[in-house]
Design an enzyme around this catalytic site. Sequence first.
Site, short mmCIF file in Angstrom:
data_model
loop_
_atom_site.label_atom_id
_atom_site.label_comp_id
_atom_site.label_asym_id
_atom_site.label_seq_id
_atom_site.Cartn_x
_atom_site.Cartn_y
_atom_site.Cartn_z
N LYS A 28 -55.53 23.07 18.11
CA LYS A 28 -56.32 24.23 18.56
C LYS A 28 -55.73 24.87 19.82
O LYS A 28 -55.89 26.07 20.04
CB LYS A 28 -57.75 23.80 18.91
CG LYS A 28 -58.60 23.38 17.75
CD LYS A 28 -59.88 22.74 18.20
CE LYS A 28 -59.70 21.39 18.83
NZ LYS A 28 -59.29 20.28 18.02
N GLU B 104 -54.32 26.68 9.46
CA GLU B 104 -55.58 26.41 8.75
C GLU B 104 -56.30 25.19 9.33
O GLU B 104 -57.53 25.17 9.48
CB GLU B 104 -55.29 26.18 7.25
CG GLU B 104 -56.49 25.89 6.39
CD GLU B 104 -57.50 27.03 6.37
OE1 GLU B 104 -57.21 28.07 5.81
OE2 GLU B 104 -58.60 26.85 6.93
N VAL C 16 -59.24 24.82 12.45
CA VAL C 16 -60.69 25.00 12.33
C VAL C 16 -61.16 24.32 11.05
O VAL C 16 -60.66 24.63 9.96
CB VAL C 16 -61.09 26.50 12.28
CG1 VAL C 16 -62.60 26.65 12.19
CG2 VAL C 16 -60.55 27.25 13.49
N GLY D 40 -65.28 6.30 15.67
CA GLY D 40 -64.04 7.07 15.86
C GLY D 40 -64.25 8.57 15.81
O GLY D 40 -63.30 9.34 15.81
N LYS E 221 -62.68 26.76 18.57
CA LYS E 221 -62.65 27.19 17.17
C LYS E 221 -63.29 28.57 17.01
O LYS E 221 -62.82 29.40 16.22
CB LYS E 221 -63.34 26.14 16.30
CG LYS E 221 -62.57 24.81 16.31
CD LYS E 221 -63.40 23.67 15.77
CE LYS E 221 -62.65 22.36 15.88
NZ LYS E 221 -63.50 21.19 15.66
N GLY F 139 -60.40 14.25 10.21
CA GLY F 139 -59.95 13.12 9.38
C GLY F 139 -58.46 13.23 9.11
O GLY F 139 -57.90 14.32 9.12
#
Length: 344
Positions: free
Chosen positions: A128, A152, A155, A209, A227, A324
């Site tokens: 970001k 991509e 965000v 986490g 974002k 993730g």
Amino acid sequence: MKIKIAMIGFGNVGQGITRILHAERQTLLIDHGFDFEIVGIFGRSKGSVLAAEKGTDTSQVLKSFDSQGDLLALDGADSELTAMDIIERSGADILLEMSPTDLETGQPAIDYIKAAFKQNVHVVTCNKGPVALAMHELLELAEEKELQFLFEGSVMAGSPVINLATQNLAGAGITSFKGILNGTTNFILTRMKQGADYQAALAEAKDLGYAEADPTNDVEGYDAAAKGVILSNLLTGAETTLNDVACTGISHLTIEDIESAREKGQIIKVLVEADLCEAMPEISVGPVHLPLDDPLAAINGAMNAITFETKILGPVTISGPGAGREETGFAMLADMLQIHKMNG
Ligand SMILES: NC(=O)c1ccc[n+]([C@@H]2O[C@H](COP(=O)([O-])OP(=O)(O)OC[C@H]3O[C@@H](n4cnc5c(N)ncnc54)[C@H](OP(=O)(O)O)[C@@H]3O)[C@@H](O)[C@H]2O)c1
């Protein structure tokens, strides 16, 4: 012809995209004509590898990493290599920039991206920092060189929000958006709705986490604000900064606040809201009372979602994972496939 890929960062996302490329190699080739080799990885403490001549394969990368926790068993491995060595000497076609985010300076990622453009290398990032702080400058530099700069994953990870907003909804007239763009705070609020107090919910988010040891960027709204800035600037061409975003954190919220909202038929969600109608978008981040029939009210745990308000279609909502390893790795893949298609 094989696309030469170089990677900066071999943390969660670097490992995620490597595992996806490894598992999907045949499908990518058959369905998309996408063939590749890895020509360099900067893994910092995990070692680095420069394989400009021969290229290395994901099976070798994963073999080294899974057996000894670093990349040093690979041909061309050298713990002295710098990130700039990889960018300048790997002969890559695409650089995957996956270094840590710095929301104050955007560095070192901005310098890495500029260095890649100098070498005529396309860049894909999920970071970001450089996108929130220098999107237009970097897009212009890329355009001057007829290169792509895609982000991509910056965000909502692999959930295709940027492509949705800029491509699929192009012409629909997006006037505003509101979104749950930070999984950590949504997880905390979900647990508070189930009865946990703020500190217990935060501790659980750390254990799982979702939250970092220092959760400030999440709980004070700065991560979500970045974002919001990225999407607003991309959709309007404006140059808003994080300082323009009105941010309210959630550390003051109590179970009583959540309960009182529930009694009124509402739910509290941390929303990024942006009004795109003026020349300067108005962006805010903070806890908002939503009616239960709002699609965002049903988004629980670490999931993300966003509603774009459009002139032609009315509201359009997408939900999906916002973080993730492989979820973000997928965003890197989607952007690489786009570059592959554009450069046929
Ligand atoms: N993880 C996610 O779910 C997710 C989702 C969306 C976006 N992102 C963004 O993706 C980027 C990578 O995230 P991650 O979770 O993979 O982070 P990570 O696990 O911390 O990995 C970062 C990698 O960059 C390396 N690194 C550290 N300092 C560096 C420097 N100065 N120059 C170049 N590389 C450096 C790290 O090396 P060491 O291990 O030696 O420190 C590590 O290999 C971040 O910008 C993050 O905000 C992540």
